[in-house]
Design a protein around this motif. Structure first.
Motif, short mmCIF file in Angstrom:
data_model
loop_
_atom_site.label_atom_id
_atom_site.label_comp_id
_atom_site.label_asym_id
_atom_site.label_seq_id
_atom_site.Cartn_x
_atom_site.Cartn_y
_atom_site.Cartn_z
N ALA A 387 0.79 -1.25 0.05
CA ALA A 387 -0.24 0.24 0.14
C ALA A 387 0.79 1.18 0.02
CB ALA A 387 -0.96 -0.05 1.24
N THR A 388 1.97 1.26 0.83
CA THR A 388 2.74 2.55 0.87
C THR A 388 3.56 2.67 -0.68
OG1 THR A 388 4.43 1.06 2.22
CG2 THR A 388 2.91 2.57 3.20
N LYS A 389 4.04 1.53 -0.98
CA LYS A 389 4.51 1.54 -2.20
C LYS A 389 3.57 2.10 -3.31
CE LYS A 389 6.22 -2.68 -2.75
NZ LYS A 389 6.69 -3.87 -3.28
N HIS A 390 2.48 1.84 -3.38
CA HIS A 390 1.36 2.32 -4.32
C HIS A 390 1.13 3.81 -4.12
CE1 HIS A 390 -2.33 2.22 -6.85
NE2 HIS A 390 -2.85 2.99 -5.94
N LEU A 391 1.05 4.34 -2.86
CA LEU A 391 0.70 5.73 -2.73
C LEU A 391 1.99 6.20 -3.00
CD1 LEU A 391 -1.01 5.23 0.93
CD2 LEU A 391 -1.95 6.11 -1.22
N GLY A 393 3.86 5.85 -5.51
CA GLY A 393 4.09 5.57 -6.97
C GLY A 393 5.51 4.56 -7.00
N ILE A 394 5.95 3.82 -6.35
CA ILE A 394 6.85 3.11 -6.39
C ILE A 394 6.71 1.61 -7.16
CG2 ILE A 394 8.77 1.46 -5.32
CD1 ILE A 394 8.47 3.69 -3.06
N PRO A 395 6.97 1.32 -8.13
CA PRO A 395 6.66 -0.03 -8.90
C PRO A 395 6.42 -1.20 -7.87
CG PRO A 395 8.34 0.95 -10.09
CD PRO A 395 8.25 1.72 -8.80
N HIS A 396 5.44 -1.90 -7.95
CA HIS A 396 5.13 -3.11 -7.10
C HIS A 396 6.50 -4.24 -7.08
CE1 HIS A 396 3.09 -6.34 -5.21
NE2 HIS A 396 3.31 -7.20 -6.15
N GLU A 397 7.34 -4.07 -8.12
CA GLU A 397 8.17 -5.20 -8.21
C GLU A 397 9.45 -4.74 -7.35
OE1 GLU A 397 8.45 -2.92 -12.02
OE2 GLU A 397 6.95 -4.06 -10.71
N VAL A 398 9.47 -3.48 -6.75
CA VAL A 398 10.57 -3.33 -6.11
C VAL A 398 10.54 -3.81 -4.82
CG1 VAL A 398 11.54 -1.11 -5.05
CG2 VAL A 398 10.95 -0.99 -7.51
N LYS A 399 11.70 -4.15 -4.42
CA LYS A 399 11.68 -4.96 -3.04
C LYS A 399 12.36 -3.75 -2.03
CE LYS A 399 10.30 -8.80 -4.68
NZ LYS A 399 8.75 -9.24 -4.36
N LEU A 400 11.21 -3.19 -1.17
CA LEU A 400 11.88 -2.16 -0.31
C LEU A 400 12.67 -2.72 0.89
CD1 LEU A 400 8.67 -0.11 0.21
CD2 LEU A 400 10.54 0.37 -1.30
N ILE A 401 12.36 -3.86 1.46
CA ILE A 401 13.35 -4.52 2.54
C ILE A 401 13.75 -5.88 1.93
CG2 ILE A 401 13.28 -5.36 4.73
CD1 ILE A 401 10.41 -3.93 5.42
N PRO A 402 15.18 -5.98 1.59
CA PRO A 402 15.84 -6.75 1.06
C PRO A 402 15.78 -8.16 2.25
CG PRO A 402 17.39 -5.41 1.83
CD PRO A 402 16.38 -4.68 1.92
N ALA A 403 15.88 -9.34 1.62
CA ALA A 403 15.70 -10.60 2.52
C ALA A 403 17.01 -10.52 3.42
CB ALA A 403 15.96 -11.80 1.47
N THR A 404 18.26 -9.95 3.00
CA THR A 404 19.24 -9.85 3.96
C THR A 404 18.96 -9.09 5.34
OG1 THR A 404 20.27 -8.01 2.51
CG2 THR A 404 20.93 -10.36 2.29
N ALA A 405 17.88 -8.27 5.27
CA ALA A 405 17.57 -7.38 6.14
C ALA A 405 16.35 -8.08 7.16
CB ALA A 405 17.10 -6.26 5.92
N VAL A 406 15.75 -8.84 6.62
CA VAL A 406 14.76 -9.64 7.16
C VAL A 406 15.23 -10.87 7.94
CG1 VAL A 406 12.75 -11.00 6.75
CG2 VAL A 406 13.07 -8.91 5.51
N GLU A 407 16.12 -11.62 7.45
CA GLU A 407 16.68 -13.08 7.90
C GLU A 407 17.04 -12.73 9.13
OE1 GLU A 407 19.29 -14.08 4.52
OE2 GLU A 407 17.69 -14.77 3.47
N PRO A 408 18.03 -11.74 9.68
CA PRO A 408 18.39 -11.69 11.01
C PRO A 408 17.30 -11.46 12.12
CG PRO A 408 19.63 -10.30 9.57
CD PRO A 408 18.40 -10.69 8.91
N ILE A 409 16.16 -10.88 11.55
CA ILE A 409 15.13 -10.40 12.45
C ILE A 409 14.38 -12.00 12.51
CG2 ILE A 409 12.79 -9.41 12.68
CD1 ILE A 409 14.10 -7.02 10.89
N GLN A 410 14.33 -12.59 11.65
CA GLN A 410 13.73 -14.11 11.81
C GLN A 410 14.53 -14.87 12.58
OE1 GLN A 410 13.43 -14.93 7.46
NE2 GLN A 410 11.09 -14.78 7.56
N LYS A 411 15.83 -14.89 12.59
CA LYS A 411 16.64 -15.81 13.36
C LYS A 411 16.38 -15.32 14.71
CE LYS A 411 21.52 -17.04 14.08
NZ LYS A 411 22.91 -16.83 13.59
N VAL A 412 16.20 -14.06 15.14
CA VAL A 412 16.25 -13.62 16.61
C VAL A 412 14.79 -14.35 17.19
CG1 VAL A 412 15.65 -11.67 18.05
CG2 VAL A 412 17.38 -11.76 16.45
N LYS A 413 13.68 -14.16 16.10
CA LYS A 413 12.39 -14.52 16.62
C LYS A 413 12.20 -16.06 16.93
CE LYS A 413 8.64 -13.24 14.71
NZ LYS A 413 7.68 -12.84 13.49
N THR A 414 12.97 -16.72 15.84
CA THR A 414 12.72 -18.45 16.05
C THR A 414 13.98 -19.09 16.90
OG1 THR A 414 14.20 -18.39 13.89
CG2 THR A 414 11.67 -18.27 13.77
#
Length: 491
Positions: A387-391, A393-414
């Motif tokens: 939704a924020t990308k749409h508002l 004007g950022i193309p949908h295919e653009v990945k705002l948060i790369p997997a490399t930024a998500v994976e450490p958070i997932q490691k902490v959680k699990t």
């Protein structure tokens, strides 16, 4: 949402009308405030243009000679009843209300625990209040209330209650929610003031149902849906019809209690200054609607939201089947379909296609954005990014948060916190987006779009976690969910 309510006009005519009512009585006026005093989100949803703090703004104009008494039912304390709009229990909301009122310079005189019958939970709460030096009074259950007028209007009825000591001419009686016993508190004070030689009056400031709208108007039906758990019913006021020959709308509890009020006033003055429950009210909201169609549309949407909320409670194990059935009946009578909530169909269509939990959001301009659950994000978290990308004007295919930024958070959680769900919730994805935005212009642009989500409508195909619900509320997003509890899976 298209506006349909003139809030400034409302404040002007409402404050003038209340001042007129105060002037009609002598030593003291008890003013029952129905609904929410400064965060009336229901009113702001069904009357687009109504500000949630309108009642408070009006009250602050007469703050110098007003004091507030907060009422809470012992039964609600025992049941740990929760305010659905802000997600806290009624007893905690009493303390929140007190702090909010006092921070605005309003005097809070005391707290009254009603429907008291030696409930241990009420005793514990009372002790807590007294440790905080908050004056606390008990009002007891009365057998046969509200029909046993002789008992009610006696020393074994209202006379048995603690007398609330007040110091100002205007006493505002408010509560965390409906069914708390506000009116009975006012009537009890009238009875006891009379015994003390104090001339006191009563008026009611209840926004809904709106007395000068039709009985089956969507705004009034939305009120029935909102109070379906209390089994409230809107009714034609028979007393007003008999006295004036005019059709007005009130609700069953006020109509049932009117003979009691009539008997009490007759005991005080020899006659009742009010000929009907409608006469008791001071609500001017109906005179401030300038676009009826906009309010009708908003109210139909609110009924659908209330229906999904009731379904979710039932799915979670609440004994509220009657509540669900009542709202279904309201929808059938008014020919309201779930398809009127456009984000519902969009979310269900996306889920049928992807085979995973999905979500959809309808933005203010009518655009609908969808999302689905992935290995990185829950459906609701992904929806905020989309939704924020749409508002922005950022193309949908653009990945705002790369997997490399998500994976450490997932490691902490699990691994460190032993969580079962590695996907990011809405709060986690917003923090991650904020971190990325420091060095990424597009992420910063998307982050700046969050305020524009206020008033948007969201639907999800599975019930949301408590975290996601809280974040959506803080963003001002109205949401519904299918009554499906997502099963937890281990890694």
């Amino acid at each position: 949402m298209k506006q349909g309510f003139d809030n400034e006009k409302y404040l002007q005519i409402q404050s003038e009308h209340i001042k007129e009512r105060i002037a009609k009585f002598g030593d003291k006026l008890y003013l029952e405030f129905g609904g929410k005093l400064f965060d009336d989100y229901h009113a702001s949803r069904v009357l687009p243009g109504f500000e949630p703090d309108s009642k408070l703004r009006m009250l602050m104009q007469i703050a110098d000679y007003a004091e507030i008494v907060i009422v809470i039912s012992a039964e609600d304390i025992l049941k740990n009843k929760v305010r659905g709009d802000i997600g806290i229990t009624y007893d905690m909301d009493v303390l929140r209300l007190r702090d909010e009122f006092q921070s605005r310079g309003l005097m809070v005189g005391s707290v009254v625990i009603t429907h008291y019958a030696n409930q241990s939970a009420a005793d514990i709460f009372r002790a807590k209040l007294e440790k905080m030096n908050i004056k606390t009074y008990l009002h007891y259950k009365i057998e046969g209330y509200p029909l046993n007028v002789n008992l009610i209007n006696s020393d074994e009825g209202f006379g048995k209650n603690d007398y609330i000591e007040t110091t100002r001419p205007l006493v505002v009686i408010t509560a965390p929610g409906p069914g708390s016993g506000k009116m009975a508190t006012c009537l009890s004070q009238l009875y006891q003031d009379n015994k003390r030689g104090i001339k006191a009056g009563y008026a009611k400031y209840e926004t809904f149902p709106i007395w000068n709208l039709p009985l089956k108007h969507p705004v009034n039906l939305a009120y029935e849906a909102a109070t379906a758990d209390l089994n409230d019913v809107n009714m034609i006021d028979p007393f007003h019809l008999e006295a004036y020959g005019k059709t007005t709308v009130n609700y069953n509890r006020d109509i049932e209690i009117f003979p009691v009020l009539n008997a009490i006033f007759e005991g005080i003055y020899g006659e009742n200054p009010y000929k009907s429950p409608t006469d008791m009210g001071v609500n001017m909201a109906g005179l401030s609607i300038f676009d009826d169609e906009a309010c009708c549309i908003a109210s139909r949407q609110e009924i659908i939201r209330r229906y999904y909320t009731a379904l979710n409670k039932l799915a979670e194990g609440s004994d509220n089947e009657n509540e669900v059935n009542k709202i279904e009946l309201l929808m059938n009578q008014s020919k309201i379909s779930k398809d009127e909530r456009h984000c519902v169909k969009a979310a269900l269509d996306r889920a049928a296609k992807d085979g995973v939990p999905c979500a959809a959001i309808e933005l203010e301009n009518g655009d609908i954005i969808t999302s689905s659950t992935s290995n990185l994000f829950g459906a609701c978290a992904a929806l905020l990014l989309n939704a924020t990308k749409h508002l922005a004007g950022i193309p949908h295919e653009v990945k705002l948060i790369p997997a490399t930024a998500v994976e450490p958070i997932q490691k902490v959680k699990t691994e460190f916190l032993m969580g079962h769900n590695p996907r990011l919730h809405t709060d986690e994805v917003l923090v991650a987006l904020a971190m990325v935005s420091v060095n990424d212009e597009l992420a910063a642009k998307a982050l700046d779009m969050l305020p524009k989500l206020k008033g948007a409508q969201v639907h999800t195909t599975v019930m949301l976690s408590e975290v996601d619900r809280k974040i959506l509320k803080k963003l001002g997003i109205d949401f519904t969910s299918e009554p499906v509890i997502k099963k937890k899976k281990s890694l």
